[in-house]
Design a protein around this motif. Structure first.
Motif, PDB file in Angstrom:
ATOM      1  N   VAL A 101     -38.840 -19.402  18.545  1.00  0.00           N
ATOM      2  CA  VAL A 101     -39.359 -20.524  19.325  1.00  0.00           C
ATOM      3  C   VAL A 101     -38.295 -21.615  19.312  1.00  0.00           C
ATOM      4  N   ILE A 102     -37.892 -22.054  20.509  1.00  0.00           N
ATOM      5  CA  ILE A 102     -36.853 -23.089  20.656  1.00  0.00           C
ATOM      6  C   ILE A 102     -37.487 -24.303  21.323  1.00  0.00           C
ATOM      7  N   HIS A 103     -37.464 -25.430  20.610  1.00  0.00           N
ATOM      8  CA  HIS A 103     -38.076 -26.665  21.121  1.00  0.00           C
ATOM      9  C   HIS A 103     -37.041 -27.786  21.091  1.00  0.00           C
ATOM     10  N   HIS A 104     -36.836 -28.428  22.238  1.00  0.00           N
ATOM     11  CA  HIS A 104     -35.851 -29.523  22.356  1.00  0.00           C
ATOM     12  C   HIS A 104     -34.465 -29.088  21.862  1.00  0.00           C
ATOM     13  N   GLY A 105     -34.102 -27.843  22.207  1.00  0.00           N
ATOM     14  CA  GLY A 105     -32.767 -27.349  21.901  1.00  0.00           C
ATOM     15  C   GLY A 105     -32.576 -26.832  20.486  1.00  0.00           C
ATOM     16  N   LYS A 106     -33.638 -26.881  19.665  1.00  0.00           N
ATOM     17  CA  LYS A 106     -33.519 -26.434  18.272  1.00  0.00           C
ATOM     18  C   LYS A 106     -34.453 -25.255  18.000  1.00  0.00           C
ATOM     19  N   THR A 107     -33.985 -24.291  17.193  1.00  0.00           N
ATOM     20  CA  THR A 107     -34.822 -23.164  16.812  1.00  0.00           C
ATOM     21  C   THR A 107     -35.819 -23.618  15.751  1.00  0.00           C
ATOM     22  N   VAL A 108     -37.109 -23.524  16.081  1.00  0.00           N
ATOM     23  CA  VAL A 108     -38.171 -23.980  15.185  1.00  0.00           C
ATOM     24  C   VAL A 108     -38.537 -22.888  14.187  1.00  0.00           C
ATOM     25  N   VAL A 109     -38.671 -21.660  14.692  1.00  0.00           N
ATOM     26  CA  VAL A 109     -39.081 -20.541  13.839  1.00  0.00           C
ATOM     27  C   VAL A 109     -38.591 -19.233  14.468  1.00  0.00           C
ATOM     28  N   SER A 110     -38.250 -18.261  13.616  1.00  0.00           N
ATOM     29  CA  SER A 110     -37.812 -16.934  14.096  1.00  0.00           C
ATOM     30  C   SER A 110     -38.482 -15.859  13.261  1.00  0.00           C
ATOM     31  N   LYS A 111     -38.744 -14.730  13.896  1.00  0.00           N
ATOM     32  CA  LYS A 111     -39.304 -13.602  13.148  1.00  0.00           C
ATOM     33  C   LYS A 111     -38.957 -12.287  13.829  1.00  0.00           C
ATOM     34  N   SER A 112     -38.737 -11.266  13.012  1.00  0.00           N
ATOM     35  CA  SER A 112     -38.454  -9.923  13.509  1.00  0.00           C
ATOM     36  C   SER A 112     -39.681  -9.038  13.302  1.00  0.00           C
ATOM     37  N   PHE A 113     -40.023  -8.261  14.332  1.00  0.00           N
ATOM     38  CA  PHE A 113     -41.165  -7.340  14.239  1.00  0.00           C
ATOM     39  C   PHE A 113     -40.696  -5.907  14.471  1.00  0.00           C
ATOM     40  N   LYS A 114     -41.294  -4.973  13.725  1.00  0.00           N
ATOM     41  CA  LYS A 114     -40.961  -3.547  13.896  1.00  0.00           C
ATOM     42  C   LYS A 114     -41.648  -3.017  15.148  1.00  0.00           C
ATOM     43  N   LEU A 115     -41.195  -3.539  16.251  1.00  0.00           N
ATOM     44  CA  LEU A 115     -41.777  -3.214  17.543  1.00  0.00           C
ATOM     45  C   LEU A 115     -40.604  -3.061  18.504  1.00  0.00           C
ATOM     46  N   GLY A 116     -40.152  -1.833  18.696  1.00  0.00           N
ATOM     47  CA  GLY A 116     -39.004  -1.591  19.554  1.00  0.00           C
ATOM     48  C   GLY A 116     -39.277  -0.474  20.537  1.00  0.00           C
ATOM     49  N   THR A 117     -38.400  -0.325  21.517  1.00  0.00           N
ATOM     50  CA  THR A 117     -38.629   0.632  22.599  1.00  0.00           C
ATOM     51  C   THR A 117     -38.641   2.075  22.105  1.00  0.00           C
ATOM     52  N   VAL A 118     -37.749   2.414  21.170  1.00  0.00           N
ATOM     53  CA  VAL A 118     -37.692   3.798  20.683  1.00  0.00           C
ATOM     54  C   VAL A 118     -38.925   4.112  19.833  1.00  0.00           C
ATOM     55  N   ARG A 119     -39.368   3.141  19.043  1.00  0.00           N
ATOM     56  CA  ARG A 119     -40.609   3.323  18.262  1.00  0.00           C
ATOM     57  C   ARG A 119     -41.804   3.534  19.203  1.00  0.00           C
ATOM     58  N   LEU A 120     -41.874   2.713  20.256  1.00  0.00           N
ATOM     59  CA  LEU A 120     -43.000   2.827  21.191  1.00  0.00           C
ATOM     60  C   LEU A 120     -42.970   4.156  21.937  1.00  0.00           C
ATOM     61  N   LEU A 121     -41.777   4.604  22.318  1.00  0.00           N
ATOM     62  CA  LEU A 121     -41.644   5.898  22.998  1.00  0.00           C
ATOM     63  C   LEU A 121     -42.170   7.038  22.139  1.00  0.00           C
ATOM     64  N   ASN A 122     -41.916   6.919  20.828  1.00  0.00           N
ATOM     65  CA  ASN A 122     -42.348   7.968  19.897  1.00  0.00           C
ATOM     66  C   ASN A 122     -43.748   7.726  19.334  1.00  0.00           C
ATOM     67  N   ASP A 123     -44.424   6.692  19.893  1.00  0.00           N
ATOM     68  CA  ASP A 123     -45.815   6.391  19.544  1.00  0.00           C
ATOM     69  C   ASP A 123     -46.022   6.177  18.045  1.00  0.00           C
ATOM     70  N   ILE A 124     -45.118   5.387  17.450  1.00  0.00           N
ATOM     71  CA  ILE A 124     -45.227   5.141  16.004  1.00  0.00           C
ATOM     72  C   ILE A 124     -45.348   3.642  15.684  1.00  0.00           C
ATOM     73  N   VAL A 125     -45.867   2.880  16.662  1.00  0.00           N
ATOM     74  CA  VAL A 125     -46.143   1.462  16.403  1.00  0.00           C
ATOM     75  C   VAL A 125     -47.632   1.309  16.130  1.00  0.00           C
ATOM     76  N   LYS A 126     -47.957   0.731  14.973  1.00  0.00           N
ATOM     77  CA  LYS A 126     -49.358   0.565  14.596  1.00  0.00           C
ATOM     78  C   LYS A 126     -50.010  -0.546  15.424  1.00  0.00           C
ATOM     79  N   LYS A 127     -51.293  -0.395  15.652  1.00  0.00           N
ATOM     80  CA  LYS A 127     -52.048  -1.409  16.398  1.00  0.00           C
ATOM     81  C   LYS A 127     -51.963  -2.761  15.682  1.00  0.00           C
ATOM     82  N   GLU A 128     -51.919  -2.697  14.342  1.00  0.00           N
ATOM     83  CA  GLU A 128     -51.855  -3.923  13.534  1.00  0.00           C
ATOM     84  C   GLU A 128     -50.597  -4.746  13.844  1.00  0.00           C
ATOM     85  N   THR A 129     -49.505  -4.045  14.183  1.00  0.00           N
ATOM     86  CA  THR A 129     -48.251  -4.739  14.494  1.00  0.00           C
ATOM     87  C   THR A 129     -48.410  -5.568  15.758  1.00  0.00           C
ATOM     88  N   TRP A 130     -49.078  -4.986  16.769  1.00  0.00           N
ATOM     89  CA  TRP A 130     -49.344  -5.720  18.017  1.00  0.00           C
ATOM     90  C   TRP A 130     -50.230  -6.939  17.737  1.00  0.00           C
TER      91      TRP A 130
END
Length: 301
Positions: free
Chosen positions: A153-182
């Motif tokens: 999240v970038i507010h007034h030119g500054k990064t307020v918060v960042s986070k990485s989630f195990k949610l990627g295209t290859v994981r989704l293609l292989n149907d291994i993303v848990k509903k909890e992650t969404w």
């Protein structure tokens, strides 16, 4: 006085491996310029090995070694003075990831730093977005990869918060993303964007770059939620083969583009964003700038 040096960034992702070589242009009294000199992309798709079987296959280990050897030669040909190689979620989660990194260091003479998701998000957030954003606005920056997606999240030119989630295209293609992650992602986006009256999205990654190029929009103009939804629905009416033959997408793009678009659309929906801006930036650009500003350690050639 003009000084031009070449720096390189190697991004070892879950879908593809990239080598970015940039000219660092320094001129007295002027801000430093970063100008792309060369970009090489090899679609090894390490994530398909790792997310399903836990380790990188012998075939892809050899492809990695060949690719890194070639990258080393290319950097020498370009007279690159310093580089940084970062590996993300696939190498991070592979049981033989560190062993392969050691093999590459020994045989290909490329030192690989296997970074965690938060460091990946921080490097991407360090990318100089000032030429792309208005400092009086609020943005949700979404970088979609094969194994993970980084949100800032970038507010007034500054990064307020960042986070990485195990949610990627290859994981989704292989149907291994848990509903909890969404669900976790939805809650995170809503929690960190609800306080702002208006949020726009900034999207990076090969898939959104491709969609933007297809749209024919001028650089700096956004794609709308309506446009992206329409394109997403259109993609799903074509088979994988038709996406290659009729939509002229590369083989390694024709499958991942659908889950990637789903991630961007979900982020827009949960943040209330009506527009998505698509500057051509990503982890590789962040690495180059981090090396230049000495925020991460690099290797001299």
């Amino acid at each position: 006085m003009l000084s031009i040096k070449k720096y390189a960034a190697i991004d070892i992702g879950s879908n593809a491996v990239r080598l970015l070589i940039s000219n660092i242009i320094e001129q007295k009294g002027q801000p430093v310029k970063f100008k792309k000199s060369s970009l090489v992309r090899v679609p090894i798709r390490l994530g398909s090995d790792v997310f399903l079987h836990g380790k990188i296959s012998e075939e892809n280990k050899q492809r990695m070694l060949d690719t890194m050897t070639a990258f080393n030669l290319l950097m020498k040909s370009h007279k690159v003075v310093t580089y940084k190689a970062c590996a993300t979620s696939a190498m991070r989660e592979a049981e033989n990831g560190h062993a392969i990194a050691n093999l590459i260091a020994k045989k290909a003479k490329i030192e690989i730093d296997i970074i965690d998701g938060e460091e990946e998000a921080a490097i991407i957030a360090a990318t100089d977005l000032h030429s792309y954003i208005h400092e009086d606005k609020t943005y949700l920056y979404v970088d979609v990869g094969g194994g993970s997606t980084e949100f800032s999240v970038i507010h007034h030119g500054k990064t307020v918060v960042s986070k990485s989630f195990k949610l990627g295209t290859v994981r989704l293609l292989n149907d291994i993303v848990k509903k909890e992650t969404w669900i976790e992602l939805e809650n995170w986006i809503k929690t960190h964007t609800n306080e702002y009256d208006k949020v726009d999205l900034i999207g990076s990654g090969g898939n959104i770059n491709k969609i933007f190029k297809i749209s024919g929009k001028a650089l700096g103009k956004p794609l709308t939620y309506f446009y992206l939804t329409t394109y997403y629905n259109k993609l799903q009416t074509y088979s994988y083969e038709e996406r290659i033959t009729e939509l002229e997408l590369n083989q390694d793009r024709a499958d991942v583009i659908i889950p990637a678009t789903r991630i961007y659309l979900s982020a827009m929906k949960w943040s209330g964003a009506k527009d998505i801006y698509v500057p051509k930036i990503g982890l590789s650009d962040g690495i180059i700038k981090s090396v230049y500003y000495n925020t991460v350690s690099s290797v001299n050639i």
